[in-house]
Scaffold this motif. Structure first.
Motif, PDB file in Angstrom:
ATOM      1  N   LYS A   1       0.816  -1.211   0.000  1.00  0.00           N
ATOM      2  CA  LYS A   1       0.000   0.000   0.000  1.00  0.00           C
ATOM      3  C   LYS A   1       0.854   1.268   0.000  1.00  0.00           C
ATOM      4  CE  LYS A   1      -4.059  -2.035   2.269  1.00  0.00           C
ATOM      5  NZ  LYS A   1      -4.972  -1.975   3.448  1.00  0.00           N
ATOM      6  N   SER A   2       2.105   1.129   0.410  1.00  0.00           N
ATOM      7  CA  SER A   2       2.971   2.307   0.520  1.00  0.00           C
ATOM      8  C   SER A   2       3.237   2.960  -0.823  1.00  0.00           C
ATOM      9  CB  SER A   2       4.300   1.934   1.182  1.00  0.00           C
ATOM     10  OG  SER A   2       4.121   1.651   2.551  1.00  0.00           O
TER      11      SER A   2
ATOM     12  N   GLU B   1       0.310   5.333  -1.517  1.00  0.00           N
ATOM     13  CA  GLU B   1       0.211   6.328  -0.450  1.00  0.00           C
ATOM     14  C   GLU B   1       1.329   7.363  -0.548  1.00  0.00           C
ATOM     15  OE1 GLU B   1      -1.876   3.336   2.864  1.00  0.00           O
ATOM     16  OE2 GLU B   1       0.232   3.939   3.059  1.00  0.00           O
TER      17      GLU B   1
ATOM     18  N   LYS C   1       1.150   9.599  -3.917  1.00  0.00           N
ATOM     19  CA  LYS C   1       0.091  10.608  -3.847  1.00  0.00           C
ATOM     20  C   LYS C   1       0.581  11.917  -3.256  1.00  0.00           C
ATOM     21  CE  LYS C   1      -4.189   7.884  -3.733  1.00  0.00           C
ATOM     22  NZ  LYS C   1      -5.340   7.443  -2.896  1.00  0.00           N
TER      23      LYS C   1
ATOM     24  N   THR D   1       5.130   3.565   9.081  1.00  0.00           N
ATOM     25  CA  THR D   1       4.424   4.848   9.024  1.00  0.00           C
ATOM     26  C   THR D   1       5.048   5.835  10.005  1.00  0.00           C
ATOM     27  OG1 THR D   1       2.368   3.748   8.423  1.00  0.00           O
ATOM     28  CG2 THR D   1       2.192   5.975   9.314  1.00  0.00           C
TER      29      THR D   1
ATOM     30  N   ASP E   1       5.745  10.862   5.110  1.00  0.00           N
ATOM     31  CA  ASP E   1       4.523  10.225   4.605  1.00  0.00           C
ATOM     32  C   ASP E   1       3.247  10.943   5.008  1.00  0.00           C
ATOM     33  OD1 ASP E   1       4.552   9.492   7.276  1.00  0.00           O
ATOM     34  OD2 ASP E   1       4.839   7.361   6.892  1.00  0.00           O
TER      35      ASP E   1
END
Length: 409
Positions: free
Chosen positions: A170-171, A174, A177, A373, A395
Motif C-alpha cells: 500500500k505504501s 500512499e 500521492k 508509518t 509520509d
C-alpha cells in the motif's frame, strides 16, 4: 476470437519471471518452465493476464513494455500516435517470436523524441505447439494506455524515489500521492522493496500490481537492495524488470542529468553463515568500481550539467563498522569525489537524512526513510540546465528538507 477487457483480463496469480530486452540469448531460465498438461488447454476462462502492462527503460526514441500471462501465448503490442494505433511490434529473437514463455517483453524503437504514443497489448493463447502445427485459442487484449518518449530538448526532467518499502504494497500509492499532480518522468525504486523473495506471487502482489496505478503510463526503474539478495526466489527477481544494458548496475542520461546506478549487494561479509558460501559480492563491487570510473570518463558524464548517483546502501551515515558500507566507501567513495558528482541518493538505514557537502563527502547526500508509518519518505528531484532541486517529504506530506543546486558545468 478477440475479447476486449474481459472480467478476467487482469487477475493476480503466480507467474514465471520476465526479462529485459529482445536481444538473442537473454530470456531468463525461469521463463522456460517445463511444459505440462495445464499448458495445453481448450478455449475457456483460464486464459488471462496476470498483470497490467508496465513500462521500463525509457529512451528518447523507444520504450519497453512488459506484461505477464498465465499461459504461453503469441504476444504483440499495437501502438501509434492516436488511439487508432496502427503499428505492430513483437518480441523477436533470431527471427523467431517468443512463444515459449508466459513472460512478455516488447521493446519498441524508432519512435519520435518527446512524443505521446498510445498502445495496447495482445496475447493469443497457444492451445497446442507441434513441430509442424500450432493451434491457437482466444486472443485477449488490454485497455489502451499511453506513454511519452523522452525529450532531449526538454526544459526540465523530474523523477520520484521510493526506498525500503519492505513488503508493504500500500505504501507505493500512499507515498506517490504526496507528489499530487506534479509531473514526473519516471519512478526510481532504490532497493528493499521486499524483506526477501520467496515466490512469484510475492513479486506480483507486492510490486508489479501495486505499481500499476502509474506504471502503465510512467516507467519505473529499479536497483536491488540488500534484501533483494535474500530468499529462495532472489535469483529469479531480475526476470521481472528491464534495466538499461540488461544488468543490475547501469547509467542513463535524461535532460541535464547524467545518472549512475550501482548495485551495492549485501551489507555483511560474503563468508557470513547466513549466505551459505553462495555469494561473492566483494568481487561484484570491484567489477562495478572499474565500470564506474569508465562511465565517469565519458564525454556525456563530463559535459552533463548535473551528475547523480543512486544506490541502496550509503557509504556514510550507515553501519560504520559493517562490511557492505565500508566496501562501498573504499571502492566508490573516492571516485565520487575525484569525478565531482553533485548528488548522491540512498536508502537502507530506515532513518531519513539530508547532508550538505562536508569533509566526509564533497557532494549533497540524501538518505530516504524506512518502511514504518511516520518514517516513510518520498523524494522528488527536478532539474533544468541551470538548477537542480531535491525535496524530501514525510509520509504525512510534510517537507523534511531541500537541496537547491546550481549547475557547475
Amino acid at each position: 476470437m478477440e475479447t476486449t477487457n474481459t472480467r478476467r483480463s487482469f487477475i493476480t496469480k503466480s507467474i514465471a519471471g520476465v526479462t529485459g530486452a529482445v536481444a538473442a540469448g537473454i530470456l531468463p531460465l525461469s521463463a522456460f518452465a517445463e511444459e505440462t498438461k495445464s499448458d495445453l488447454l481448450t478455449i475457456d476462462d483460464s486464459h488471462m493476464f496476470l498483470t497490467k502492462p508496465y513500462l521500463q527503460a525509457p529512451t528518447i526514441n523507444g520504450m519497453t513494455i512488459m506484461w505477464l500471462t498465465n499461459l504461453k501465448c503469441l504476444n504483440w503490442v499495437e501502438f501509434g500516435e492516436t488511439e487508432k494505433l496502427g503499428t505492430k511490434a513483437q518480441q523477436v529473437i533470431n527471427g523467431m517470436m517468443n512463444t515459449h514463455s508466459k513472460i512478455n517483453c516488447v521493446s519498441i524503437n524508432g519512435l519520435k523524441p518527446g512524443t505521446k504514443y498510445f498502445y495496447k497489448v495482445f496475447s493469443k493463447q497457444i492451445v497446442e505447439f507441434q513441430p509442424y502445427k500450432m493451434t491457437f485459442g482466444e486472443t485477449i487484449n488490454s485497455e489502451i494506455y499511453s506513454f511519452t518518449t523522452l525529450n532531449p530538448d526538454a526544459e526540465k526532467v523530474s523523477w520520484l524515489v521510493l526506498n525500503d518499502i519492505h513488503d508493504r504494497p500500500k505504501s507505493f500509492e500512499e507515498l506517490i500521492k504526496i507528489n499530487q499532480d506534479k509531473p514526473y518522468d519516471f519512478v526510481f525504486l532504490n532497493g528493499d522493496m521486499f524483506d526477501y523473495q520467496k515466490d512469484e506471487n510475492q513479486v506480483i502482489n507486492h510490486l508489479l500490481n501495486p505499481c500499476s496505478f502509474f506504471s502503465t503510463e510512467k516507467p519505473f526503474l529499479f536497483v536491488r537492495g540488500n534484501h533483494e539478495t535474500r530468499g529462495q526466489f532472489s535469483r529469479n527477481l531480475y526476470d521481472y524488470y528491464c534495466n538499461y544494458d540488461n544488468r543490475e548496475y547501469y547509467s542513463f542520461k535524461m535532460g541535464s542529468v547524467f545518472t549512475i546506478v550501482l548495485d551495492t549487494g549485501e551489507d555483511k561479509l560474503d563468508t557470513h553463515p547466513v549466505y551459505g558460501g553462495a555469494v561473492d559480492f566483494d568481487k561484484y563491487r570491484e567489477e562495478q568500481a572499474v565500470w564506474l570510473e569508465e562511465q565517469m570518463q565519458t564525454k556525456a558524464f563530463k559535459k552533463a550539467p548535473f551528475r547523480v548517483v543512486m544506490m541502496h546502501i550509503p557509504h556514510f551515515y550507515s553501519g560504520e563498522d559493517w562490511h557492505g558500507p565500508l566496501e562501498c566507501r573504499r571502492l566508490f567513495g573516492p571516485l565520487f569525489d575525484k569525478y565531482k558528482i553533485d548528488l548522491f541518493i540512498a536508502g537502507h538505514t530506515h532513518e531519513y537524512g539530508l547532508y550538505e557537502p562536508n569533509p566526509k563527502h564533497s557532494y549533497h547526500f540524501a538518505i530516504g526513510g524506512g518502511p514504518v508509518t511516520g518514517t516513510r519518505t518520498l523524494t522528488r528531484i527536478e532539474a533544468s540546465s541551470k538548477k537542480m532541486n531535491l525535496t524530501m517529504f514525510k509520509d504525512d506530506g510534510s517537507e523534511i528538507g531541500q537541496f537547491n543546486l546550481d549547475a557547475k558545468r
